[in-house]
Design a protein around this motif. Structure first.
Motif, PDB file in Angstrom:
ATOM      1  N   ARG A 151      73.099   3.050 -15.648  1.00  0.00           N
ATOM      2  CA  ARG A 151      72.858   3.786 -14.413  1.00  0.00           C
ATOM      3  C   ARG A 151      73.969   3.244 -13.410  1.00  0.00           C
ATOM      4  NH1 ARG A 151      69.521   8.110 -14.058  1.00  0.00           N
ATOM      5  NH2 ARG A 151      67.862   8.107 -15.738  1.00  0.00           N
ATOM      6  N   LYS A 152      75.064   2.531 -13.705  1.00  0.00           N
ATOM      7  CA  LYS A 152      76.062   1.946 -13.030  1.00  0.00           C
ATOM      8  C   LYS A 152      77.387   2.279 -13.659  1.00  0.00           C
ATOM      9  CE  LYS A 152      73.034  -0.902 -10.931  1.00  0.00           C
ATOM     10  NZ  LYS A 152      72.495  -0.795  -9.775  1.00  0.00           N
ATOM     11  N   GLY A 153      78.586   2.105 -12.556  1.00  0.00           N
ATOM     12  CA  GLY A 153      79.808   2.250 -12.835  1.00  0.00           C
ATOM     13  C   GLY A 153      80.283   1.350 -13.689  1.00  0.00           C
ATOM     14  N   PRO A 154      81.223   1.560 -14.680  1.00  0.00           N
ATOM     15  CA  PRO A 154      81.924   0.497 -15.720  1.00  0.00           C
ATOM     16  C   PRO A 154      82.635  -0.435 -14.946  1.00  0.00           C
ATOM     17  CG  PRO A 154      82.732   2.800 -16.312  1.00  0.00           C
ATOM     18  CD  PRO A 154      81.919   2.801 -14.822  1.00  0.00           C
ATOM     19  N   LEU A 207      82.400  -0.390 -23.485  1.00  0.00           N
ATOM     20  CA  LEU A 207      83.628   0.640 -23.592  1.00  0.00           C
ATOM     21  C   LEU A 207      84.970  -0.011 -23.894  1.00  0.00           C
ATOM     22  CD1 LEU A 207      82.262   2.524 -20.567  1.00  0.00           C
ATOM     23  CD2 LEU A 207      82.085   3.476 -22.735  1.00  0.00           C
ATOM     24  N   GLN A 253      79.311  -1.707 -18.966  1.00  0.00           N
ATOM     25  CA  GLN A 253      78.521  -0.760 -18.274  1.00  0.00           C
ATOM     26  C   GLN A 253      77.021  -1.158 -18.143  1.00  0.00           C
ATOM     27  OE1 GLN A 253      78.999   3.630 -18.908  1.00  0.00           O
ATOM     28  NE2 GLN A 253      78.933   3.891 -16.498  1.00  0.00           N
ATOM     29  N   LEU A 306      85.200  -3.865 -15.243  1.00  0.00           N
ATOM     30  CA  LEU A 306      86.223  -4.292 -15.966  1.00  0.00           C
ATOM     31  C   LEU A 306      86.347  -5.554 -16.408  1.00  0.00           C
ATOM     32  CD1 LEU A 306      89.272  -3.822 -17.137  1.00  0.00           C
ATOM     33  CD2 LEU A 306      90.357  -4.473 -15.029  1.00  0.00           C
ATOM     34  N   GLN A 335      83.573   6.012 -27.077  1.00  0.00           N
ATOM     35  CA  GLN A 335      82.219   6.257 -26.740  1.00  0.00           C
ATOM     36  C   GLN A 335      81.284   5.313 -26.221  1.00  0.00           C
ATOM     37  OE1 GLN A 335      80.360   8.088 -30.316  1.00  0.00           O
ATOM     38  NE2 GLN A 335      78.565   8.632 -29.236  1.00  0.00           N
ATOM     39  N   TYR A 364      85.448  -2.665 -20.947  1.00  0.00           N
ATOM     40  CA  TYR A 364      84.607  -2.416 -19.746  1.00  0.00           C
ATOM     41  C   TYR A 364      83.087  -2.655 -20.094  1.00  0.00           C
ATOM     42  CZ  TYR A 364      88.207  -0.375 -16.567  1.00  0.00           C
ATOM     43  OH  TYR A 364      89.407  -0.053 -15.843  1.00  0.00           O
TER      44      TYR A 364
END
Lengths: 109, 114
Positions: free
Chosen positions: A41-44, A88, A38, A46, A101, A36
């Protein structure tokens, strides 16, 4: 021991470099391996996933899994400043995802 | 935009207050997940639903946390008697039938407990 270990970095490379991001995991039962991206301040988001051992390529990105050593990698070719983000690794454990992490990557123009 | 949406995007509350977050998954995705992410860490699994049934809860989900997914559509996550340690990004994800490894995340709700 964490189920998924990932070097948090930060990692800073010049534009155009080849980037290698890596994770290790402990549970040999895992079958799906995801990467992923990221942004702050955003979502992961894919990027790609692989099933079992081997390589998978998608444009400038290549995901690699070595189940014998429980090691997964993401390679980014011809890196661009827009690739600057946290990456990630994630592994599907039962019904949920287990994340590393995250490695913060900066591509310098 | 047909992605996962979350509301609110930011929430600031005082310790001891209750808060509720909402997640709208991608339509026709039958699985919905909640994760929590703290600064510098990867997301950690909290719970997931298949349709309206809550099938798994993490030990991270204390008694103060409750999640629902009425009618198998949107979901809510409520935190009662918030504590400063609850400050985090709360992420929702959904996945389609037969591709449960492909989880698509929303933008998250950032909670700050003062």
């Amino acid at each position: 021991q964490k189920e998924v270990e990932q070097d948090p970095g930060p990692l800073s490379v010049p534009e155009g470099a080849i980037v290698s991001l890596n994770c290790t995991y402990s549970n040999s039962a895992f079958q799906y391996f995801m990467w992923y991206r990221q942004y702050s301040r955003k979502g992961p988001e894919l990027l790609m996933y692989t099933y079992s051992s081997g390589n998978k390529e998608d444009g400038r990105f290549t995901a690699q899994v070595d189940k014998s050593s429980k090691y997964i990698s993401l390679f980014i070719r011809d890196s661009q400043p827009s690739d600057s983000a946290t990456y990630l690794c994630s592994i599907q454990g039962a019904q949920k995802l287990v994340f590393g992490q995250g490695t913060r990557l900066t591509i310098n123009p | 935009d047909t992605g996962v949406s979350q509301d609110p995007r930011h929430k600031i509350t005082k310790r001891g207050q209750n808060v509720t977050f909402r997640c709208d998954p991608i339509s026709e995705h039958n699985r919905l997940y909640w994760y929590r992410q703290t600064l510098g860490q990867g997301p950690e699994f909290l719970t997931y639903f298949q349709n309206e049934a809550q099938l798994e809860k993490s030990r991270l989900l204390s008694d103060r946390f409750s999640a629902e997914r009425p009618k198998g559509s949107f979901s809510t996550l409520e935190i009662q008697r918030t504590e400063q340690g609850d400050s985090a990004m709360y992420l929702c994800a959904s996945s389609p039938i037969g591709a449960y490894n492909e989880q698509f995340f929303g933008p998250g709700t950032r909670l700050t407990v003062l």
